[in-house]
Design an enzyme around this catalytic site. Sequence first.
Site, short mmCIF file in Angstrom:
data_model
loop_
_atom_site.label_atom_id
_atom_site.label_comp_id
_atom_site.label_asym_id
_atom_site.label_seq_id
_atom_site.Cartn_x
_atom_site.Cartn_y
_atom_site.Cartn_z
N ASP A 64 40.86 37.01 37.70
CA ASP A 64 40.81 35.54 37.74
C ASP A 64 39.78 35.01 36.75
O ASP A 64 38.78 35.68 36.45
CB ASP A 64 40.48 35.09 39.17
CG ASP A 64 40.81 33.62 39.39
OD1 ASP A 64 41.60 33.04 38.60
OD2 ASP A 64 40.27 33.03 40.35
N HIS A 104 44.40 33.57 28.70
CA HIS A 104 45.32 34.62 29.16
C HIS A 104 45.45 35.72 28.10
O HIS A 104 45.51 36.90 28.42
CB HIS A 104 46.70 34.03 29.47
CG HIS A 104 46.67 33.04 30.60
ND1 HIS A 104 46.03 33.29 31.79
CD2 HIS A 104 47.19 31.79 30.73
CE1 HIS A 104 46.15 32.24 32.60
NE2 HIS A 104 46.85 31.31 31.97
N LEU A 119 47.05 58.27 35.00
CA LEU A 119 46.68 57.05 35.72
C LEU A 119 47.95 56.32 36.13
O LEU A 119 48.86 56.15 35.32
CB LEU A 119 45.85 56.13 34.81
CG LEU A 119 45.52 54.74 35.39
CD1 LEU A 119 44.41 54.84 36.43
CD2 LEU A 119 45.09 53.76 34.30
C1 IPE Z 1 45.20 34.76 41.82
O1 IPE Z 1 44.56 33.83 41.01
C2 IPE Z 1 46.41 35.29 41.14
C3 IPE Z 1 46.19 36.07 39.91
C4 IPE Z 1 45.05 36.39 39.39
C5 IPE Z 1 47.39 36.51 39.28
P1 IPE Z 1 44.77 32.27 41.18
O2 IPE Z 1 43.89 31.60 40.17
O3 IPE Z 1 46.20 31.93 41.15
O4 IPE Z 1 44.21 32.02 42.67
P2 IPE Z 1 43.85 30.68 43.43
O5 IPE Z 1 45.03 29.77 43.32
O6 IPE Z 1 42.66 30.09 42.77
O7 IPE Z 1 43.56 31.12 44.83
C1 IPE Z 2 44.03 34.23 36.23
O1 IPE Z 2 43.28 33.27 35.57
C2 IPE Z 2 45.35 34.51 35.55
C3 IPE Z 2 46.54 34.08 36.30
C4 IPE Z 2 46.54 33.54 37.48
C5 IPE Z 2 47.81 34.29 35.63
P1 IPE Z 2 43.46 31.74 35.88
O2 IPE Z 2 44.50 31.18 34.97
O3 IPE Z 2 43.70 31.51 37.33
O4 IPE Z 2 42.04 31.17 35.48
P2 IPE Z 2 41.23 30.02 36.20
O5 IPE Z 2 41.07 30.43 37.63
O6 IPE Z 2 42.01 28.77 36.05
O7 IPE Z 2 39.93 29.99 35.45
MG MG Z 3 42.46 31.17 38.91
#
Ligand code: IPE
Ligand code: IPE
Ligand code: MG
Length: 249
Positions: free
Chosen positions: A19, A36, A130
């Site tokens: 995240d 990303h 792995l």
């Molecule tokens: C969780 O992250 C999903 C992934 C990392 C793929 P999110 O950014 O979607 O989670 P929430 O919505 O903040 O809980």
């Molecule tokens: C996690 O990073 C990646 C996915 C959920 C695909 P985020 O896109 O949720 O990044 P933040 O949480 O907005 O910083």
């Molecule tokens: Mg996120």
Amino acid sequence: MTPESSTGSLPRHIAIIMDGNGRWARARLLPRYVGHREGVKSVRRAVEACISRRIEVLTLFAFSSENWRRPSEEVSLILDLFVQTLKKEVASLNRNGVRLRFIGDRSAFSDKLRYLIAEAEQETSGNSRLDLVIAANYGGQWDISQALRKLALQVQNGELSPQDIGPDVIAAEVALAELPPPDLFIRTGGERRISNFLLWQLAYTELYFTEVLWPAFDEKELDSALLWYANRQRRFGRTGEQVEQQKGA
Ligand code: IPE
Ligand code: IPE
Ligand code: MG
């Protein structure tokens, strides 16, 4: 179900919620997509680090079943990134002995993406250095429901009796059943929640949270998590004294 997996100081299975890509980009006044893209570089680093540290399984949360709620442009860019990354990385993963597999409901993906996923899984199926598991369109609640649906069908067909449904029977139908359960869970990006990741499988996993945003997560950060993990006492319901005794035995 035996929740025990690794009792040594090194986890056999690490599961990560990657995240913080969006915030990493925003802090640099860049579009979320760039976060990303940088996140993919962190994936490569994490895979290499796990191989060199002899971790057996790495499960990465790449796209949740709730991430479809994001703006459609961001969703398409993430799905495009999956396609590009598979095309670019599978040969090198294969060379490095990585067995790739995906968990989640892939029926929502394009034919092209589903084909690339199936091809990557097939191509790398003989590897054993792995296990790299990508959770894509995955949700822990979806996972438990799909397992229960399979069991309900077996009951309907007279192959299973409701009395026989217990934790072991369910554990055999959820994702990752054939792999050791996660020993160490890592969530980057500062949030302290599971966000519908592996709900069933994380029953006895050690949970590690770090403020570091996923694109900035590197070997050093992984080693901090591993050091923290090595200092946990995993009790699985027993007392600390029992665990100490067992170790000495
Ligand atoms: C969780 O992250 C999903 C992934 C990392 C793929 P999110 O950014 O979607 O989670 P929430 O919505 O903040 O809980
Ligand atoms: C996690 O990073 C990646 C996915 C959920 C695909 P985020 O896109 O949720 O990044 P933040 O949480 O907005 O910083
Ligand atoms: Mg996120």
